[in-house]
Design a protein around this motif. Structure first.
Motif, short mmCIF file in Angstrom:
data_model
loop_
_atom_site.label_atom_id
_atom_site.label_comp_id
_atom_site.label_asym_id
_atom_site.label_seq_id
_atom_site.Cartn_x
_atom_site.Cartn_y
_atom_site.Cartn_z
N MET A 1 0.95 -1.16 0.09
CA MET A 1 -0.13 -0.09 0.04
C MET A 1 0.83 1.23 0.04
SD MET A 1 -3.08 -0.62 -0.01
CE MET A 1 -3.03 -1.95 -0.84
N THR A 2 2.19 1.15 0.32
CA THR A 2 2.80 2.23 0.47
C THR A 2 3.89 2.28 -0.76
OG1 THR A 2 4.13 0.97 1.74
CG2 THR A 2 3.03 3.01 2.88
N PRO A 3 3.91 3.61 -1.46
CA PRO A 3 4.75 3.59 -2.62
C PRO A 3 6.37 3.44 -2.32
CG PRO A 3 4.07 5.75 -2.04
CD PRO A 3 3.36 4.80 -1.07
N ILE A 427 -6.23 2.01 -9.22
CA ILE A 427 -6.38 3.75 -9.07
C ILE A 427 -5.60 4.03 -7.94
CG2 ILE A 427 -8.16 5.34 -8.45
CD1 ILE A 427 -10.44 3.49 -9.41
N HIS A 428 -5.60 3.27 -6.68
CA HIS A 428 -4.88 3.63 -5.60
C HIS A 428 -3.57 3.81 -5.81
CE1 HIS A 428 -3.96 3.81 -0.96
NE2 HIS A 428 -2.93 3.46 -1.59
N GLU A 429 -2.87 2.40 -6.35
CA GLU A 429 -1.60 2.39 -6.51
C GLU A 429 -0.89 3.16 -7.76
OE1 GLU A 429 0.53 1.04 -4.60
OE2 GLU A 429 -0.76 0.13 -3.10
N ALA A 430 -1.82 3.10 -8.90
CA ALA A 430 -1.08 3.63 -10.13
C ALA A 430 -1.92 4.90 -10.63
CB ALA A 430 -1.30 2.68 -10.99
N GLY A 433 -3.61 7.34 -8.56
CA GLY A 433 -3.28 7.42 -7.12
C GLY A 433 -1.69 7.77 -6.98
N HIS A 434 -0.93 6.67 -6.31
CA HIS A 434 0.50 6.83 -6.08
C HIS A 434 1.41 7.54 -7.24
CE1 HIS A 434 0.01 5.89 -1.82
NE2 HIS A 434 -0.36 4.53 -2.11
N TYR A 435 1.09 6.76 -8.40
CA TYR A 435 2.05 6.72 -9.56
C TYR A 435 1.87 8.38 -10.09
CZ TYR A 435 3.05 7.21 -14.30
OH TYR A 435 3.73 7.70 -15.54
N ILE A 458 0.82 11.62 1.09
CA ILE A 458 1.00 10.62 -0.19
C ILE A 458 -0.02 9.50 -0.01
CG2 ILE A 458 2.38 8.55 -0.92
CD1 ILE A 458 4.72 10.36 0.10
N GLU A 459 -0.35 8.80 1.18
CA GLU A 459 -1.37 7.84 1.18
C GLU A 459 -2.85 8.51 1.07
OE1 GLU A 459 -1.47 4.70 0.98
OE2 GLU A 459 0.64 4.60 1.22
N GLY A 460 -2.84 9.91 1.66
CA GLY A 460 -4.35 10.51 1.51
C GLY A 460 -4.71 10.64 0.10
N TRP A 461 -3.48 11.10 -0.59
CA TRP A 461 -3.96 11.27 -2.08
C TRP A 461 -4.56 10.11 -2.75
CZ3 TRP A 461 -4.99 14.98 -5.69
CH2 TRP A 461 -5.24 14.67 -6.76
N ALA A 462 -3.73 9.02 -2.60
CA ALA A 462 -4.19 7.75 -2.99
C ALA A 462 -5.55 7.40 -2.69
CB ALA A 462 -3.26 6.68 -2.83
N VAL A 463 -5.95 7.41 -1.56
CA VAL A 463 -7.59 7.18 -0.98
C VAL A 463 -8.21 8.24 -1.57
CG1 VAL A 463 -8.77 6.91 0.95
CG2 VAL A 463 -6.40 6.25 0.99
N SER A 543 -2.22 7.49 9.49
CA SER A 543 -1.98 8.15 8.32
C SER A 543 -2.87 8.45 7.30
CB SER A 543 -0.62 8.08 8.05
OG SER A 543 -0.45 6.87 7.36
N TYR A 544 -3.21 7.09 6.73
CA TYR A 544 -4.28 7.15 5.51
C TYR A 544 -5.25 7.78 5.73
CZ TYR A 544 -1.30 2.86 5.02
OH TYR A 544 -0.36 1.95 4.84
N PHE A 545 -6.35 7.61 6.69
CA PHE A 545 -7.44 8.17 7.01
C PHE A 545 -7.40 9.84 7.22
CE2 PHE A 545 -10.70 9.80 9.51
CZ PHE A 545 -11.91 9.48 8.79
ZN ZN Z 1 -1.13 3.40 -0.75
#
Ligand code: ZN
Length: 594
Positions: A1-3, A427-430, A433-435, A458-463, A543-545
């Motif tokens: 889940m983390t880039p 969507i989240h990883e790529a 999202g992260h990419y 970073i995680e917030g953006w992907a979510v 951190s994600y939420f």
């Molecule tokens: Zn992530």
């Protein structure tokens, strides 16, 4: 889940007696120059010196960012080192204080705050949290050596010479580690035993083989082999010390931080405009919203998937049954990597068609099977992005093939990453999202923001990207897609809740596992693993939420302020243009501009 791996703050910090700083307080004046240096120009010079010093004291962090000048240094984490580093940081802090922060550009004001936060959090980690005393797993030579060995951008001989020099101080390193440990947690002690045992493998046949086929002289090879033998010995001694002295002594502290330490760690790690308590409250509220939405959608989907059967009286049971039915729709074991690959062009096209943001066609994402040395971490998919020092390198989307797995294990994984969830994962990883976020971040000219990349942002953006896509009509606004997103988003929401429950409110394992399986619809094994992770880390799970909520709230705030002038594409692009800075600073900059 983390880039990318988040750099550990002070814990891995490097040190040495000599300060690298050139001249105590650089006036920034060049002889013969008629120009008066502006505050910004001076600050730029200060940042350059600060980063060089940072890398000198943190060679492993530097290595992970693609800066290899100090690869051969090993920090011996003893009291003398801690003193030298504290002194150095006090000096930098004094220098930082001479800059008129209000006169700097908005961009530099953020960098100023990030450096300030780094200095303050370093003191907190070293003097108050004191993880260096209670976390024996913080001492491990395996991962940093493996990172240098697998580094793609340095010739083999150079990497080997760095490692040989680095491990020449292995005995001092582990002696300091033993000295530091005082009343550790049982959980981190057991982790340290497991991980150091695993790290012995780094100093095994593959490394010896690399030495044999290298261009090192016979003398260098012999020294290197001797050092490897010593390193293995001191690592084995460390494992024995933990297993035969520390564990039987039974003098442990609780892995729970308690409210005071948790609140402060949250403040320094996340740098949110919300307090830990506020995030906990928001997560509780959001959990209820998700549950309501799930019940509504499951009730609507019931007749479609269970025609003629009456719905269970327990609405949570109905949700669970609909989710199970939808999860049966998934890729094949052999076709998993291909299924991921096939989705990427669809995502690219959707983002373009809906004008969600501008994409850079010159930086294509390369989907590949996860390289063998990175497999087995439990992350089915991850993004490997070039660091700030090698921006030109490719970005990879690593997907772990399922071919080699036992059928039962693979089927369980495929049900989890079913037709719907797999799209959300991509969507989240790529994209977007992260990419996508990392492509934008690498365009931001600030090295400081790349180095202190904020995990919550970073995680917030992907979510946020997942919700952005679904709200824009990706997946046809179907109840199936939204229900599965609700479940996915519930995981992030519960992560924030349980982190607080466990670290602050003293929650028991049984109550946490019950919460995750009931309200989170998680399997028993997933819930038990999550409990274990929550005993070993603090704040990170929240951190994600936190990041997601801050971004979403900011969008609402600007939408309200700008009314019909609000432009979604402009919001997304502007938000990403500041690099991976904490959302609270991005918020300041966006509000100033709007
Ligand atoms: Zn992530």
């Amino acid at each position: 889940m983390t880039p990318t791996s988040t750099p550990k703050l002070l814990f891995l910090a490097a040190g040495c007696a000599a300060a690298l700083w050139l001249g105590s307080c650089d006036s920034g004046q060049h002889a013969g120059s008629a120009e008066t240096p502006t505050a910004d120009a001076n600050f730029e010079r200060f940042k350059t010196q600060f980063i060089d010093s940072l890398w000198y004291y943190n060679p492993e962090w530097a290595s992970g960012q693609g800066y290899h000048r100090y690869d051969s240094l090993l920090v011996v984490p003893n009291a003398a080192h801690r003193q030298v580093e504290a002194k150095e940081q006090a000096r930098v802090r004094k220098q930082l204080g001479t800059f008129p922060v209000g006169e700097l550009s908005v961009n530099n004001q953020t960098d100023f705050r990030l450096i300030e936060n780094y200095l303050n959090s370093s003191r907190f980690y070293a003097d108050t949290l004191r993880e260096w005393q209670w976390n024996p797993a913080g001492y491990n030579l395996g991962s940093s050596v493996a990172e240098i060995l697998n580094g793609r951008y340095q010739p083999l001989d150079r990497r080997l010479r760095s490692i040989s020099l680095k491990i020449s101080r292995a005995a001092d390193y582990y002696a300091a580690a033993e000295d530091n440990i005082q009343k550790p947690t049982r959980e981190h002690t057991e982790l340290a035993i497991r991980q150091n045992q695993g790290a012995l493998g780094v100093f095994g046949p593959a490394l010896l083989d690399s030495i044999n086929r290298s261009g090192l002289s016979e003398r260098e090879k012999k020294d290197f082999r001797d050092r490897i033998a010593t390193t293995r010995l001191v690592m084995e001694n460390y494992i024995r010390f933990l297993r035969e002295e520390v564990l039987p002594a039974g003098q442990f502290r609780s892995f729970r931080l308690g409210k005071t330490l948790y609140d402060r760690k949250f403040y320094y790690d996340i740098q949110s405009s919300y307090s830990a308590d506020q995030v906990y409250q928001k997560a509780q509220q959001h959990k209820q919203e998700l549950l309501r939405d799930m019940k509504k959608r499951a009730a609507r989907l019931w007749p479609k998937y269970f025609a003629g059967q009456s719905q269970p009286a327990d609405s949570l049971a109905a949700v669970q049954q609909v989710i199970s039915r939808l999860s049966q729709n998934h890729a094949t074991q052999a076709g998993f990597v291909a299924a991921v690959k096939a989705q990427i062009p669809t995502l690219v096209k959707f983002v373009n068609d809906q004008k969600l943001l501008t994409q850079d066609p010159t930086k294509p994402l390369v989907v590949r099977e996860t390289p063998p040395y990175m497999r087995g971490s439990g992350a089915g998919a991850s993004v490997s992005a070039p660091g700030p020092y090698d921006k030109a390198a490719d970005t990879y989307y690593n997907v772990e093939p399922l071919d080699g797995q036992p059928a039962e294990q693979a089927q369980s994984y495929l049900r989890e990453y079913n037709e719907y969830t797999l799209q959300i994962l991509n969507i989240h990883e790529a994209i977007p999202g992260h990419y996508t976020q990392l492509v934008y971040a690498n365009r931001s000219p600030s090295l400081i923001k790349s180095i202190f990349g904020n995990g919550a942002m970073i995680e917030g953006w992907a979510v946020y990207a997942e919700r952005l896509m679904l709200e824009s009509g990706y997946g046809g606004n179907s109840d199936e897609m939204w229900l599965m997103w609700d479940k996915w988003n519930m995981r992030v929401t519960l992560n924030a809740i349980i982190d607080h429950e466990i670290q602050v409110n003293n929650a028991s394992e049984a109550s946490i596992v019950a919460l995750l399986t009931r309200d989170g619809f998680q399997e028993q094994s997933e819930a038990t693993n999550k409990w274990r992770r929550a005993t070993l880390s603090q704040v990170q799970l929240a951190s994600y939420f936190t990041g997601y909520t801050e971004i979403y709230d900011l969008r609402q705030e600007l939408r309200q302020q700008q009314g019909s002038r609000f432009d979604l594409k402009a919001f997304n692009e502007q938000f990403l243009s500041y690099g991976s800075a904490p959302v609270r600073y991005i918020r300041n900059m966006m509000l100033q501009k709007s």
